[in-house]
Design a protein around this motif. Sequence first.
Motif, PDB file in Angstrom:
ATOM      1  N   UNK A 133       0.991  -1.146  -0.334  1.00  0.00           N
ATOM      2  CA  UNK A 133       0.304   0.226   0.260  1.00  0.00           C
ATOM      3  C   UNK A 133       1.077   1.529   0.153  1.00  0.00           C
ATOM      4  N   UNK A 134       0.332   2.943  -0.589  1.00  0.00           N
ATOM      5  CA  UNK A 134       0.755   3.595  -0.242  1.00  0.00           C
ATOM      6  C   UNK A 134      -0.780   4.360   0.012  1.00  0.00           C
ATOM      7  N   UNK A 135       0.807   5.606   0.887  1.00  0.00           N
ATOM      8  CA  UNK A 135      -0.330   6.695   1.605  1.00  0.00           C
ATOM      9  C   UNK A 135      -0.118   8.014   1.036  1.00  0.00           C
ATOM     10  N   UNK A 136      -0.605   9.511   1.327  1.00  0.00           N
ATOM     11  CA  UNK A 136      -0.324  10.532   1.392  1.00  0.00           C
ATOM     12  C   UNK A 136      -1.163  11.440   1.753  1.00  0.00           C
ATOM     13  N   UNK A 137      -0.331  12.572   2.705  1.00  0.00           N
ATOM     14  CA  UNK A 137      -1.523  13.386   3.006  1.00  0.00           C
ATOM     15  C   UNK A 137      -2.355  14.306   2.336  1.00  0.00           C
TER      16      UNK A 137
END
Length: 138
Positions: A133-137
């Motif tokens: 998974x990847x995440x960003x604000x």
Amino acid sequence: MPTSSPRIRISLSLLALLFAAGCASTAAPEKAQTTVDAAQLIGNWQVDLRPLPSAPGYYQNLVVTAVRDKTFSGTFYGAPIEQARINTDWGAVRIAFVTSDQSGAYHHSAVLMPNGRLEGLSNSTGRDFLSYWSASKP
């Protein structure tokens, strides 16, 4: 016993110096100390949990509410974060934590990339899968 000529002694000395210099250059360079700030984790993260790169985005929230020493607190996918750990000893912010649902525990880990994104893995012990998974604000 014949004496060696000065030319041979100089050649052998130069060869020894070159060998020593070559050995010294193959040694691992010391890693530069980088200051990293785990407080960058605090906030709301939009996590893309798509099962395959070609699948449409499937988003859930990772909310980090506090960072203290080598731990943090918050929620992921609506579940409380447990056993949270932070490691900054290698020049990056790396995290690991556990969440759970009716199927069992999920073991998560991630690294905060230089571009400000989290890249992680989730291992579901109850559903028998490992996902990226990847995440960003936002």
